[in-house]
Structures are given as C-alpha cells and as structure tokens.
Design a protein around this motif. Structure first.
Motif, PDB file in Angstrom:
ATOM      1  N   SER A 151       0.824  -1.211   0.000  1.00 41.93           N
ATOM      2  CA  SER A 151       0.000   0.000   0.000  1.00 41.93           C
ATOM      3  C   SER A 151       0.864   1.270   0.000  1.00 41.93           C
ATOM      4  O   SER A 151       1.997   1.267   0.471  1.00 41.93           O
ATOM      5  CB  SER A 151      -0.930   0.014   1.212  1.00 41.93           C
ATOM      6  N   LYS A 152       0.285   2.345  -0.504  1.00 42.11           N
ATOM      7  CA  LYS A 152       0.987   3.631  -0.550  1.00 42.11           C
ATOM      8  C   LYS A 152       1.329   4.119   0.852  1.00 42.11           C
ATOM      9  O   LYS A 152       2.411   4.656   1.081  1.00 42.11           O
ATOM     10  CB  LYS A 152       0.132   4.670  -1.277  1.00 42.11           C
ATOM     11  N   ASP A 153       0.401   3.941   1.791  1.00 43.31           N
ATOM     12  CA  ASP A 153       0.663   4.375   3.164  1.00 43.31           C
ATOM     13  C   ASP A 153       1.814   3.594   3.787  1.00 43.31           C
ATOM     14  O   ASP A 153       2.638   4.159   4.510  1.00 43.31           O
ATOM     15  CB  ASP A 153      -0.597   4.237   4.027  1.00 43.31           C
ATOM     16  N   ASP A 154       1.889   2.306   3.488  1.00 44.06           N
ATOM     17  CA  ASP A 154       2.983   1.506   4.046  1.00 44.06           C
ATOM     18  C   ASP A 154       4.319   1.799   3.360  1.00 44.06           C
ATOM     19  O   ASP A 154       5.370   1.728   3.983  1.00 44.06           O
ATOM     20  CB  ASP A 154       2.638   0.018   3.997  1.00 44.06           C
ATOM     21  N   VAL A 155       4.276   2.180   2.087  1.00 44.61           N
ATOM     22  CA  VAL A 155       5.498   2.616   1.405  1.00 44.61           C
ATOM     23  C   VAL A 155       6.029   3.885   2.064  1.00 44.61           C
ATOM     24  O   VAL A 155       7.233   4.043   2.249  1.00 44.61           O
ATOM     25  CB  VAL A 155       5.249   2.830  -0.106  1.00 44.61           C
ATOM     26  N   LYS A 156       5.133   4.765   2.449  1.00 50.09           N
ATOM     27  CA  LYS A 156       5.547   5.995   3.129  1.00 50.09           C
ATOM     28  C   LYS A 156       6.283   5.653   4.432  1.00 50.09           C
ATOM     29  O   LYS A 156       7.304   6.274   4.754  1.00 50.09           O
ATOM     30  CB  LYS A 156       4.338   6.873   3.426  1.00 50.09           C
ATOM     31  N   LEU A 157       5.764   4.674   5.171  1.00 45.64           N
ATOM     32  CA  LEU A 157       6.437   4.241   6.407  1.00 45.64           C
ATOM     33  C   LEU A 157       7.818   3.679   6.104  1.00 45.64           C
ATOM     34  O   LEU A 157       8.786   3.978   6.804  1.00 45.64           O
ATOM     35  CB  LEU A 157       5.597   3.182   7.137  1.00 45.64           C
ATOM     36  N   LEU A 158       7.912   2.869   5.066  1.00 45.68           N
ATOM     37  CA  LEU A 158       9.198   2.277   4.700  1.00 45.68           C
ATOM     38  C   LEU A 158      10.211   3.354   4.319  1.00 45.68           C
ATOM     39  O   LEU A 158      11.368   3.313   4.746  1.00 45.68           O
ATOM     40  CB  LEU A 158       9.003   1.288   3.549  1.00 45.68           C
ATOM     41  N   LEU A 159       9.772   4.334   3.540  1.00 42.11           N
ATOM     42  CA  LEU A 159      10.672   5.428   3.155  1.00 42.11           C
ATOM     43  C   LEU A 159      11.132   6.215   4.377  1.00 42.11           C
ATOM     44  O   LEU A 159      12.316   6.547   4.504  1.00 42.11           O
ATOM     45  CB  LEU A 159       9.991   6.345   2.139  1.00 42.11           C
ATOM     46  N   LYS A 160      10.218   6.491   5.289  1.00 43.02           N
ATOM     47  CA  LYS A 160      10.589   7.203   6.519  1.00 43.02           C
ATOM     48  C   LYS A 160      11.566   6.377   7.351  1.00 43.02           C
ATOM     49  O   LYS A 160      12.490   6.929   7.950  1.00 43.02           O
ATOM     50  CB  LYS A 160       9.345   7.532   7.341  1.00 43.02           C
ATOM     51  N   LEU A 161      11.366   5.087   7.375  1.00 42.91           N
ATOM     52  CA  LEU A 161      12.271   4.199   8.110  1.00 42.91           C
ATOM     53  C   LEU A 161      13.706   4.361   7.616  1.00 42.91           C
ATOM     54  O   LEU A 161      14.644   4.351   8.399  1.00 42.91           O
ATOM     55  CB  LEU A 161      11.827   2.739   7.955  1.00 42.91           C
TER      56      LEU A 161
END
Length: 194
Positions: A151-161
């Motif tokens: 999901s796009k929201d989970d990609v955002k979390l991964l990028l922030k990580l």
C-alpha cells in the motif's frame, strides 16, 4: 529467446558461485550465496533474492539503468566455504533497533509485523532494501508502492524508516546526502552473515 545471466556465466566458463555483480549492489551482495541476486525489477515489480540463472539480461540492464548495455562483472574469485546468512528477520530486528523503527511504526512489534507481512515470501535483508532505495534520492511513493506491491501508506512508512522525508513542493520523498550517509553507516554495521 532472450539471453540470461546464466548464459553469461556459461560463456565465460565461470562456476555457479564464481561471479560477482557487486558493482551494481553497493550495500548488499549475496551473489555468491545460493546463486541469488539481491533484487531485480521484472514486469515493473521488484523481486528480491531472485535466482541468477533465470534473470534476463534485459531486465538486469533496465533495473540498473545501464546506458551502454555493457554489464561489468568480476569472476574467478576463489571461495572457501563462504559465509552463512543470518536469519533475515533477525537482521531486520537488529536494524530496527538502531534506526527509527519505533518512532515510525509506533513500536518494535508493529515494525516486525510490518516486515513479515510484506516480505515473508521473498525474505529480503534490510541491506538489499537499502541498496535498492538508495539508488534514488527522490521517490514517488505511488511508483514505489507498485514496484513493491504494498500500500501507498505503508510505502511511506518504509521510506521514513530509511530516512526519507516528504517534500510537499515536489510531491516526492527525498533523502539528503548526510542522512543517507548516516543510515548507510548504521545499517552497514549490522552483519547479515556469519
């Protein structure tokens, strides 16, 4: 018929574990282990730990944005037994404890659950993910969601990580040179083999 990386190996007469593609995988290379490549993009989907023998040369060239269609390899490197990979989730646990996983995911267990939920099948190491993400300083989260099939929201979390931040004017996630260098140093200290 499309040519494969296996055909390159056979053409030069190198053994299965005798070729390195380290020029293309800066932070993580496991090409000597299990005859796998850290990642490849096939049909606009990112695949981790793909078997070298089945990878098309065209896909390798596209994945690494090779302009002259010339793949540089090293071969003839002597091996004696070689390393053993540490369980992939244990490596993620070690990495999660040294970067901002707790603040990004709201807890360590939530972070590990996230990693298992999306990556249990292919079992990528955090170093392979870093290698892929850090090929670019700017990411469109919609594009990355498609490549990773999450999901796009989970990609955002991964990028922030991995230290990326949102640039509202460009509508992209970016990482600056110093932040990237800091993350590479911290994640690079975590060993993925014994």
């Amino acid at each position: 018929m499309k040519s494969t990386l296996k055909q390159i190996r056979e053409l030069i007469g190198a053994p299965q574990c005798g070729i390195s593609y380290d020029r293309y995988y800066v932070y993580y290379s496991n090409s000597f282990i299990n005859n796998e490549i850290p990642y490849i993009i096939i049909n606009n989907q990112l695949r981790f730990n793909a078997n070298l023998d089945s990878i098309l040369i065209d896909d390798f060239i596209k994945t690494h944005n090779i302009k002259n269609n010339c793949i540089c390899i090293e071969y003839g490197i002597a091996l004696a037994g070689g390393p053993t990979l540490i369980d992939w989730i244990k490596v993620w646990e070690m990495v999660g404890s040294i970067i901002n996983a707790i603040s990004v995911f709201g807890g360590f267990i939530a972070f590990i659950d996230f990693i298992k939920r999306y990556f249990e099948k292919e079992k990528p190491y955090p170093h392979a993910m870093m290698d892929f993400l850090y090929k670019r300083n700017l990411w469109n989260h919609n594009e990355l969601a498609g490549l990773l099939r999450i999901s796009k929201d989970d990609v955002k979390l991964l990028l922030k990580l991995y230290g990326y931040k949102w640039d509202n004017s460009k509508k992209l996630y970016y990482i600056d040179k110093n932040t990237k260098k800091s993350y590479v140093k911290r994640i690079g200290k975590v060993m993925y083999y014994e």
